[in-house]
Design a protein around this motif. Sequence first.
Motif, PDB file in Angstrom:
ATOM      1  N   GLU A   1     -17.154  27.047 -17.253  1.00 27.02           N
ATOM      2  CA  GLU A   1     -15.710  27.374 -17.001  1.00 27.02           C
ATOM      3  C   GLU A   1     -15.379  27.888 -15.460  1.00 27.02           C
ATOM      4  O   GLU A   1     -14.544  27.628 -14.930  1.00 27.02           O
ATOM      5  N   ALA A   2     -16.581  28.640 -14.881  1.00 26.73           N
ATOM      6  CA  ALA A   2     -16.289  29.142 -13.534  1.00 26.73           C
ATOM      7  C   ALA A   2     -16.189  27.792 -12.468  1.00 26.73           C
ATOM      8  O   ALA A   2     -15.322  28.058 -11.669  1.00 26.73           O
ATOM      9  N   GLU A   3     -16.915  26.993 -12.748  1.00 21.53           N
ATOM     10  CA  GLU A   3     -16.963  25.562 -11.942  1.00 21.53           C
ATOM     11  C   GLU A   3     -15.854  25.076 -12.148  1.00 21.53           C
ATOM     12  O   GLU A   3     -15.213  24.657 -10.986  1.00 21.53           O
ATOM     13  N   TYR A   4     -15.244  24.871 -13.290  1.00 21.81           N
ATOM     14  CA  TYR A   4     -14.007  24.209 -13.691  1.00 21.81           C
ATOM     15  C   TYR A   4     -12.897  24.908 -12.837  1.00 21.81           C
ATOM     16  O   TYR A   4     -11.929  24.282 -12.167  1.00 21.81           O
ATOM     17  N   VAL A   5     -12.802  26.173 -12.956  1.00 24.26           N
ATOM     18  CA  VAL A   5     -11.586  26.887 -12.581  1.00 24.26           C
ATOM     19  C   VAL A   5     -11.660  26.806 -11.147  1.00 24.26           C
ATOM     20  O   VAL A   5     -10.938  26.688 -10.186  1.00 24.26           O
ATOM     21  N   LYS A   6     -12.894  26.883 -10.275  1.00 24.18           N
ATOM     22  CA  LYS A   6     -13.103  26.633  -8.841  1.00 24.18           C
ATOM     23  C   LYS A   6     -12.501  25.603  -8.359  1.00 24.18           C
ATOM     24  O   LYS A   6     -11.785  25.307  -7.380  1.00 24.18           O
ATOM     25  N   ASN A   7     -12.815  24.483  -9.043  1.00 24.70           N
ATOM     26  CA  ASN A   7     -12.350  23.220  -8.701  1.00 24.70           C
ATOM     27  C   ASN A   7     -10.825  23.007  -8.785  1.00 24.70           C
ATOM     28  O   ASN A   7     -10.475  22.517  -7.919  1.00 24.70           O
ATOM     29  N   ILE A   8     -10.407  23.689  -9.638  1.00 16.83           N
ATOM     30  CA  ILE A   8      -8.866  23.788  -9.714  1.00 16.83           C
ATOM     31  C   ILE A   8      -8.076  24.391  -8.750  1.00 16.83           C
ATOM     32  O   ILE A   8      -7.056  24.097  -8.127  1.00 16.83           O
ATOM     33  N   ILE A   9      -8.951  25.692  -8.544  1.00 17.25           N
ATOM     34  CA  ILE A   9      -7.996  26.523  -7.794  1.00 17.25           C
ATOM     35  C   ILE A   9      -8.209  26.452  -6.011  1.00 17.25           C
ATOM     36  O   ILE A   9      -7.412  26.767  -5.426  1.00 17.25           O
ATOM     37  N   ILE A  10      -9.239  25.763  -5.719  1.00 16.12           N
ATOM     38  CA  ILE A  10      -9.576  25.729  -4.360  1.00 16.12           C
ATOM     39  C   ILE A  10      -8.342  24.739  -3.605  1.00 16.12           C
ATOM     40  O   ILE A  10      -7.826  25.411  -2.388  1.00 16.12           O
ATOM     41  N   PRO A  11      -7.844  23.636  -4.156  1.00 13.98           N
ATOM     42  CA  PRO A  11      -6.776  22.982  -3.458  1.00 13.98           C
ATOM     43  C   PRO A  11      -5.614  23.948  -3.359  1.00 13.98           C
ATOM     44  O   PRO A  11      -4.742  23.910  -2.427  1.00 13.98           O
ATOM     45  N   TYR A  12      -5.213  24.778  -4.480  1.00 19.82           N
ATOM     46  CA  TYR A  12      -4.081  25.810  -4.349  1.00 19.82           C
ATOM     47  C   TYR A  12      -4.281  26.781  -3.333  1.00 19.82           C
ATOM     48  O   TYR A  12      -3.491  27.147  -2.629  1.00 19.82           O
TER      49      TYR A  12
ATOM     50  N   LYS B   1     -13.522  28.795 -24.733  1.00 16.35           N
ATOM     51  CA  LYS B   1     -13.562  28.384 -23.382  1.00 16.35           C
ATOM     52  C   LYS B   1     -12.295  28.204 -22.703  1.00 16.35           C
ATOM     53  O   LYS B   1     -12.240  28.373 -21.714  1.00 16.35           O
ATOM     54  N   ASN B   2     -11.201  27.650 -23.616  1.00 18.44           N
ATOM     55  CA  ASN B   2      -9.978  27.564 -23.086  1.00 18.44           C
ATOM     56  C   ASN B   2      -9.329  28.508 -22.649  1.00 18.44           C
ATOM     57  O   ASN B   2      -8.862  28.837 -21.463  1.00 18.44           O
ATOM     58  N   GLN B   3      -9.523  29.826 -23.386  1.00 16.25           N
ATOM     59  CA  GLN B   3      -9.029  31.102 -23.196  1.00 16.25           C
ATOM     60  C   GLN B   3      -9.432  31.790 -21.751  1.00 16.25           C
ATOM     61  O   GLN B   3      -9.018  32.399 -20.891  1.00 16.25           O
ATOM     62  N   ILE B   4     -10.932  31.742 -21.808  1.00 21.11           N
ATOM     63  CA  ILE B   4     -11.559  32.179 -20.584  1.00 21.11           C
ATOM     64  C   ILE B   4     -11.363  31.556 -19.337  1.00 21.11           C
ATOM     65  O   ILE B   4     -10.900  31.853 -18.155  1.00 21.11           O
ATOM     66  N   GLN B   5     -11.011  30.085 -19.386  1.00 21.81           N
ATOM     67  CA  GLN B   5     -10.383  29.266 -18.427  1.00 21.81           C
ATOM     68  C   GLN B   5      -9.406  29.659 -17.905  1.00 21.81           C
ATOM     69  O   GLN B   5      -8.999  29.957 -16.627  1.00 21.81           O
ATOM     70  N   GLN B   6      -8.390  29.907 -18.690  1.00 18.18           N
ATOM     71  CA  GLN B   6      -6.960  30.450 -18.451  1.00 18.18           C
ATOM     72  C   GLN B   6      -6.903  31.528 -17.814  1.00 18.18           C
ATOM     73  O   GLN B   6      -6.238  31.913 -17.027  1.00 18.18           O
ATOM     74  N   CYS B   7      -7.858  32.371 -18.481  1.00 17.17           N
ATOM     75  CA  CYS B   7      -7.932  34.114 -17.980  1.00 17.17           C
ATOM     76  C   CYS B   7      -8.185  33.914 -16.522  1.00 17.17           C
ATOM     77  O   CYS B   7      -7.791  34.544 -15.689  1.00 17.17           O
TER      78      CYS B   7
END
Length: 411
Positions: free
Chosen positions: A275-286, A308-314
């Motif tokens: 989840e942390a890796e997924y969020v990192k990949n999404i947030i770096i361009p932003y 996992k969806n809620q933790i990712q969104q969190c």
Amino acid sequence: MIESLLLNFLFLLFPVLIFLIFFENRSHYYNKNILILLSSISLILCMTFPIKLEIGFIFDLRYIPFIIVALFGGYKAVLPLYIVLNVYRFYIGGDGVFLSLFFSTITFLLIPLLSGKFSQLDTHKKVIWATIVSIFTMIIYLSILSSQFHTLSREFWTIAIHALTTYVIVMIIIMILIEQIITNMKVREAYLHSEKLNVISELSASVSHEIRNPLTVTSGFLQLLNKSKTITKEEKGYIEFSLQELKRAEKIVSDFLALAKPQSENMVYSNLKEEAEYVKNIIIPYANMHKVDVQFSFHNSLNTRYDKNQIQQCLINLLKNGIESMKENGGTLSVNVTEQDNNIILKIKDTGIGMTREEISRLGRPYYSTKKEGTGLGMLMVYSAINKVRGKIKVESEIGKGTTFLITIPV
């Protein structure tokens, strides 16, 4: 002596009891001023009705409220007590006026230096620290008092033993009571907040689904109408505005859906790495768009069960908020996932605009946001998601320096 000692103890309990009965539910700023006032009254009463030893010497417990306020509130909070103590001591007069002024000044200058470190300690360590400070305070006082004696006779040691033991025992009792009250207030606040989140979670799923259906249908018809060649340019403008508002409404509905109960198909037993890796990949361009440097580290082997969806969104909400707090000048956003004492620790720190204590206390409430266009549902979702995994959120912030979210998740 026993009667005057018990009376002094009652005076020290006076601020605790009055605050607990009448002022516990008031605002933080109001509480602080009330506690300073009540501590001043307690201090004056202790000086007015001192403890009289059989050898003819008198002493009181004025420095217990003084030490407690200095440790909890620092210089700003203890300054009024310092003024009250010395003004009233000059009013009483007699021997030892300048000795009292000298000792109270030393106490005023030294003890508040420990306030910053003291506030970060847990309950047991606070009691121990306050006790140690009271012991050292009395040792300094007795050292200064010893200069008034030609020889350290039995009379002096009788005073020393009585003063030291009384201060230590009373300080321990008062600190345990204060810490228990603080703990009870925090537990009650956490319970009420948890109940609010549970109620919102129950309502959000059903209501959001019901609202989303007519929104989708309306949006679809408006898009078809917008393609019509028979409507005017002005009417197309109205449709565009309507579609924008529908899109905003759908976003709010989506935020509410995120507050729903964890879904069984999304439940995993893991260590948050994916989840942390997924969020990192999404947030770096932003982050790059806003000139924000993201520093990420992951050192956790502990597993727990979560949606996992809620933790990712969190995590997305927290990181996005951190980036947006640094929009103007850029900055650094650090994300650390570690383990400690059978807990998963998430530390998210930014160098943004920061928040006041009042703003921190209101985080997680529906429709409260520090952003002009925010709905507050993002942070509400964060608190709800962490609450569902029995986690705790601690927020530290300073205006102009940034904010740190420390999330502790038991496994």
